[in-house]
Design an enzyme around this catalytic site. Structure first.
Site, PDB file in Angstrom:
ATOM      1  N   LYS A  92       0.795  -1.232   0.000  1.00 10.41           N
ATOM      2  CA  LYS A  92       0.000   0.000   0.000  1.00 10.41           C
ATOM      3  C   LYS A  92       0.830   1.285   0.000  1.00 10.41           C
ATOM      4  O   LYS A  92       0.383   2.341   0.432  1.00 10.41           O
ATOM      5  CB  LYS A  92      -1.009   0.034   1.163  1.00 10.41           C
ATOM      6  CG  LYS A  92      -1.842  -1.204   1.342  1.00 10.41           C
ATOM      7  CD  LYS A  92      -2.316  -1.844   0.062  1.00 10.41           C
ATOM      8  CE  LYS A  92      -3.399  -1.092  -0.665  1.00 10.41           C
ATOM      9  NZ  LYS A  92      -3.771  -1.861  -1.911  1.00 10.41           N
ATOM     10  N   GLY A 108       2.074   2.504  -2.865  1.00  6.95           N
ATOM     11  CA  GLY A 108       2.024   3.079  -4.202  1.00  6.95           C
ATOM     12  C   GLY A 108       2.689   2.173  -5.230  1.00  6.95           C
ATOM     13  O   GLY A 108       3.133   2.622  -6.295  1.00  6.95           O
ATOM     14  N   HIS A 127       6.783  -7.535  -2.191  1.00 11.45           N
ATOM     15  CA  HIS A 127       6.684  -6.823  -0.907  1.00 11.45           C
ATOM     16  C   HIS A 127       7.637  -7.425   0.124  1.00 11.45           C
ATOM     17  O   HIS A 127       7.587  -7.055   1.299  1.00 11.45           O
ATOM     18  CB  HIS A 127       5.258  -6.926  -0.344  1.00 11.45           C
ATOM     19  CG  HIS A 127       4.214  -6.217  -1.150  1.00 11.45           C
ATOM     20  ND1 HIS A 127       4.361  -4.919  -1.580  1.00 11.45           N
ATOM     21  CD2 HIS A 127       2.977  -6.611  -1.572  1.00 11.45           C
ATOM     22  CE1 HIS A 127       3.271  -4.557  -2.242  1.00 11.45           C
ATOM     23  NE2 HIS A 127       2.417  -5.558  -2.257  1.00 11.45           N
ATOM     24  N   SER A 161      -4.504   2.979   4.388  1.00  4.97           N
ATOM     25  CA  SER A 161      -4.715   2.348   3.089  1.00  4.97           C
ATOM     26  C   SER A 161      -4.772   0.815   3.234  1.00  4.97           C
ATOM     27  O   SER A 161      -5.612   0.136   2.627  1.00  4.97           O
ATOM     28  CB  SER A 161      -3.581   2.757   2.143  1.00  4.97           C
ATOM     29  OG  SER A 161      -3.758   2.173   0.883  1.00  4.97           O
ATOM     30  N   MET A 219      -6.149   6.530 -13.590  1.00  7.72           N
ATOM     31  CA  MET A 219      -5.817   5.170 -13.133  1.00  7.72           C
ATOM     32  C   MET A 219      -7.029   4.542 -12.449  1.00  7.72           C
ATOM     33  O   MET A 219      -7.294   3.350 -12.600  1.00  7.72           O
ATOM     34  CB  MET A 219      -4.612   5.190 -12.185  1.00  7.72           C
ATOM     35  CG  MET A 219      -3.281   5.328 -12.921  1.00  7.72           C
ATOM     36  SD  MET A 219      -1.825   5.232 -11.859  1.00  7.72           S
ATOM     37  CE  MET A 219      -1.889   3.551 -11.231  1.00  7.72           C
TER      38      MET A 219
HETATM   39  S1  PPS Z   1      -0.637  -2.963  -3.227  1.00  6.46           S
HETATM   40  O1  PPS Z   1      -1.898  -3.766  -3.020  1.00  6.46           O
HETATM   41  O2  PPS Z   1       0.272  -3.141  -2.090  1.00  6.46           O
HETATM   42  O3  PPS Z   1       0.005  -3.264  -4.495  1.00  6.46           O
HETATM   43  O4  PPS Z   1      -1.140  -1.456  -3.214  1.00  6.46           O
HETATM   44  P1  PPS Z   1      -0.272  -0.216  -3.713  1.00  6.46           P
HETATM   45  O5  PPS Z   1      -0.412  -0.090  -5.182  1.00  6.46           O
HETATM   46  O6  PPS Z   1       1.105  -0.297  -3.142  1.00  6.46           O
HETATM   47  O7  PPS Z   1      -0.956   1.010  -2.991  1.00  6.46           O
HETATM   48  C1  PPS Z   1      -2.252   1.453  -3.261  1.00  6.46           C
HETATM   49  C2  PPS Z   1      -2.316   2.896  -2.820  1.00  6.46           C
HETATM   50  O8  PPS Z   1      -1.666   3.720  -3.808  1.00  6.46           O
HETATM   51  C3  PPS Z   1      -2.574   4.706  -4.264  1.00  6.46           C
HETATM   52  N1  PPS Z   1      -2.315   5.091  -5.668  1.00  6.46           N
HETATM   53  C4  PPS Z   1      -2.105   6.350  -6.058  1.00  6.46           C
HETATM   54  N2  PPS Z   1      -2.008   7.496  -5.367  1.00  6.46           N
HETATM   55  C5  PPS Z   1      -1.823   8.642  -6.064  1.00  6.46           C
HETATM   56  N3  PPS Z   1      -1.722   8.696  -7.410  1.00  6.46           N
HETATM   57  C6  PPS Z   1      -1.801   7.552  -8.150  1.00  6.46           C
HETATM   58  N4  PPS Z   1      -1.719   7.633  -9.488  1.00  6.46           N
HETATM   59  C7  PPS Z   1      -1.998   6.326  -7.468  1.00  6.46           C
HETATM   60  N5  PPS Z   1      -2.124   5.039  -7.867  1.00  6.46           N
HETATM   61  C8  PPS Z   1      -2.319   4.303  -6.743  1.00  6.46           C
HETATM   62  C9  PPS Z   1      -3.929   4.024  -4.094  1.00  6.46           C
HETATM   63  O9  PPS Z   1      -4.986   4.932  -4.187  1.00  6.46           O
HETATM   64  C10 PPS Z   1      -3.760   3.411  -2.710  1.00  6.46           C
HETATM   65  O10 PPS Z   1      -3.754   4.386  -1.674  1.00  6.46           O
HETATM   66  P2  PPS Z   1      -5.060   4.837  -0.867  1.00  6.46           P
HETATM   67  O11 PPS Z   1      -4.550   5.744   0.217  1.00  6.46           O
HETATM   68  O12 PPS Z   1      -5.690   3.616  -0.304  1.00  6.46           O
HETATM   69  O13 PPS Z   1      -5.925   5.565  -1.834  1.00  6.46           O
END
Ligand code: PPS
Length: 300
Positions: free
Chosen positions: A52, A54, A114, A144, A239
């Site tokens: 979570k 990014g 991870h 998240s 996205m």
């Molecule tokens: S995972 O399941 O571990 O692979 O999840 P991960 O991709 O690491 O994290 C998901 C969070 O990243 C946010 N996210 C973004 N934030 C800003 N801009 C962009 N383009 C973007 N893409 C993914 C996503 O919304 C999750 O965070 P939260 O706080 O839950 O919204």
């Protein structure tokens, strides 16, 4: 890897157990020998994160940088988790992460994990692979993660928010301690020069600058055309509605409970932490991070 039939029965949510110093579920240990014996190639790029942070965002950036122009059909036909396999995943009805990675037809191969630094398969280090690590401040990270665990029945039951927060502080969530994870890779970076360490908050503040820095690490010089494509594709709202990156095709995740692309913000923790929880968290954080040179921003 995708199986998007709508009515799938899933086994009960898995339990966490201690495994080589962290907490995992069997979906990440069932294929352990093959994970540890994974044969990385020198041009493989490993995307490493605590969950979570990014991961999907940075995976999409790398995918677009390498293949956005040359293989544009990928963008509309192959979900991101097939383009950038999740190495340690062994989930029912999905291809094993290791097999997907082994069979990637592209070069470089982009691979997501991870795993904490001490469990990264040895061949990545032996081959001196490039590693892109993305970290996110603990408060937004735990929020998240909590919502992700609610919406994904392949994850352990998160329980209520207060107990979840406590377990996060104790390192009793999937992949263990956030504190050890972010510090472990930071320490490794001091001796392993092929590791690029990024922060989610910097990405939110100035995505283009962070992509420029990433490109210098990777030795890439994207054209204006490529930069334009990235600017468009990487916007959170784009996205969020893009089925190839928003995980809506995986029935194990229920976007109605909470969308995978949930808020994408810095500071959403303020909508979840009570004053008392925040004080307790800060006090504990200071102790756990007292020897760490890392500074995370919880607001920007
Ligand atoms: S995972 O399941 O571990 O692979 O999840 P991960 O991709 O690491 O994290 C998901 C969070 O990243 C946010 N996210 C973004 N934030 C800003 N801009 C962009 N383009 C973007 N893409 C993914 C996503 O919304 C999750 O965070 P939260 O706080 O839950 O919204």
């Amino acid at each position: 890897m995708s199986d998007n039939s709508t009515k799938l029965e899933f086994p009960p949510r898995p339990e966490l157990f201690d495994f080589k110093g962290i907490s995992l579920t069997h979906y990440f240990t069932d294929n352990w020998e093959n994970i540890q014996n994974f044969q990385a190639r020198p041009d493989d790029i490993l995307i490493s994160t605590f969950p979570k942070s990014g991961t999907t965002w940075v995976s999409y950036i790398l995918d677009l940088l390498y293949f956005g122009q040359s293989l544009p059909e990928r963008l509309t036909s192959i979900p991101i988790y097939d383009r950038v396999p999740f190495l340690e995943l062994a989930f029912p009805k999905l291809d094993l992460g290791v097999d997907l990675a082994d069979n990637l037809p592209t070069s470089p191969r982009l691979i997501k994990s991870h795993l904490p630094v001490h469990l990264v398969p040895k061949s990545f280090w032996d081959q001196n692979c490039k590693i892109v690590y993305l970290a996110r401040n603990a408060k937004d990270n735990v929020v998240s993660f909590f919502h992700f665990d609610r919406m994904n029945v392949g994850q352990p039951d998160p329980g209520d928010w207060n107990s979840y927060l406590k377990r996060f502080m104790e390192g009793k969530v999937l992949y263990g301690s956030w504190y050890d994870h972010v510090n472990g890779f930071w320490k490794k970076k001091q001796t392993y020069s092929n590791l690029h360490y990024m922060f989610y908050e910097d990405m939110i503040q100035d995505t283009e600058l962070e992509i420029d820095k990433l490109c210098s690490f990777l030795g890439l010089s994207p054209s204006d055309e490529e930069k334009k494509l990235l600017r468009h594709e990487l916007k959170f709202d784009n996205m969020k509605k893009n089925d190839m990156v928003n995980y809506s095709l995986l029935p194990v995740m229920d976007g109605k409970v909470s969308p995978f692309m949930r808020k994408g913000k810095v500071g959403d923790w303020k909508n979840h932490f009570t004053v008392a929880q925040n004080e307790e968290f800060d006090e504990d954080y200071k102790k756990k991070m007292k020897d760490s040179p890392l500074h995370f921003r919880t607001t920007i």
